[in-house]
Design a protein around this motif. Structure first.
Motif, PDB file in Angstrom:
ATOM      1  N   GLY A 115       0.798  -1.002  -0.226  1.00 17.97           N
ATOM      2  CA  GLY A 115      -0.012  -0.085   0.189  1.00 17.97           C
ATOM      3  C   GLY A 115       0.904   1.347  -0.108  1.00 17.97           C
ATOM      4  N   ASP A 116       0.331   2.190   0.135  1.00 17.90           N
ATOM      5  CA  ASP A 116       1.198   3.516   0.261  1.00 17.90           C
ATOM      6  C   ASP A 116       1.917   3.604   1.575  1.00 17.90           C
ATOM      7  N   ILE A 117       3.157   4.262   1.594  1.00 13.15           N
ATOM      8  CA  ILE A 117       4.154   4.303   2.587  1.00 13.15           C
ATOM      9  C   ILE A 117       4.580   5.652   3.144  1.00 13.15           C
ATOM     10  N   GLU A 118       5.198   5.798   4.108  1.00  9.26           N
ATOM     11  CA  GLU A 118       5.700   6.841   4.773  1.00  9.26           C
ATOM     12  C   GLU A 118       7.126   6.531   4.997  1.00  9.26           C
ATOM     13  N   ILE A 119       8.119   7.114   4.454  1.00  6.09           N
ATOM     14  CA  ILE A 119       9.426   6.887   4.953  1.00  6.09           C
ATOM     15  C   ILE A 119      10.289   7.950   5.181  1.00  6.09           C
ATOM     16  N   ASP A 120      11.127   7.769   6.349  1.00  2.14           N
ATOM     17  CA  ASP A 120      12.393   9.014   6.610  1.00  2.14           C
ATOM     18  C   ASP A 120      13.422   8.190   6.989  1.00  2.14           C
ATOM     19  N   ASP A 121      14.350   8.935   7.589  1.00  3.53           N
ATOM     20  CA  ASP A 121      15.775   8.543   7.791  1.00  3.53           C
ATOM     21  C   ASP A 121      15.839   7.414   8.995  1.00  3.53           C
ATOM     22  N   PHE A 122      14.633   7.373   9.658  1.00  2.47           N
ATOM     23  CA  PHE A 122      14.502   6.495  10.839  1.00  2.47           C
ATOM     24  C   PHE A 122      13.595   5.159  10.628  1.00  2.47           C
ATOM     25  N   GLY A 123      12.842   5.075   9.711  1.00  2.00           N
ATOM     26  CA  GLY A 123      11.802   3.938   9.344  1.00  2.00           C
ATOM     27  C   GLY A 123      11.023   4.054   8.384  1.00  2.00           C
ATOM     28  N   ILE A 124       9.938   3.070   8.305  1.00  3.70           N
ATOM     29  CA  ILE A 124       9.108   3.224   7.300  1.00  3.70           C
ATOM     30  C   ILE A 124       7.914   2.618   7.789  1.00  3.70           C
ATOM     31  N   THR A 125       6.802   3.262   7.263  1.00  4.49           N
ATOM     32  CA  THR A 125       5.314   2.865   7.898  1.00  4.49           C
ATOM     33  C   THR A 125       4.653   2.528   6.658  1.00  4.49           C
ATOM     34  N   PHE A 126       3.939   1.288   6.780  1.00  2.20           N
ATOM     35  CA  PHE A 126       2.967   0.830   5.725  1.00  2.20           C
ATOM     36  C   PHE A 126       1.708   1.192   5.664  1.00  2.20           C
TER      37      PHE A 126
END
Length: 142
Positions: free
Chosen positions: A42-53
């Motif tokens: 699905g859509d994701i959110e990602i930054d330098d600390f982790g990823i959220t699905f």
């Protein structure tokens, strides 16, 4: 004897003017673009600390271990992260991120239009896309 009033001041403007406050880390919100991304992450959110699905599952990165990677024989600038807690989480529709073991590394690369996320279960830091167990493509919300 008259006691002079106390002088109060704030260091905040000084901190701001010197740039000593940390800037917030902004996550990239990415929309599933490939059919595998639509079906699994699905859509994701990602930054330098982790990823959220899309289903809320979050994986934390341990370290950025490389900033270059080989894709189809060509070097590309990328971000290769080791995982703090290797796992193969259940995501959309009961699918797993890799399906064949605990995810130890994630690599991302792309251009202005499409970002690719490659998933690895290797013990050693991956140097190319040859050892990935899965890949997913995303596009920006904007």
């Amino acid at each position: 004897m008259k006691i002079p009033p106390r002088i109060h001041f704030s260091l905040m403007p000084l901190w701001l003017s010197l740039g000593l406050l940390a800037a917030p880390v902004l996550a990239d919100d990415l929309v599933a673009y490939s059919t595998t991304a639509m079906a699994i992450t699905g859509d994701i959110e990602i930054d330098d600390f982790g990823i959220t699905f899309a289903n809320g599952t979050h994986m934390v990165f341990d370290d950025l271990v490389a900033d270059h990677f080989v894709v189809d024989g060509q070097p590309v600038y990328s971000s290769v992260y080791s995982m703090e807690d290797p796992q193969d989480p259940v995501l959309e529709n009961g699918n797993r991120l890799c399906g064949s073991g605990r995810v130890t590394y994630l690599a991302t690369w792309g251009d202005a239009d499409v970002t690719t996320l490659a998933v690895f279960t290797t013990q050693d830091v991956p140097a190319s896309s040859a050892d990935m167990c899965a890949s997913y493509s995303f596009t920006s919300l904007y």
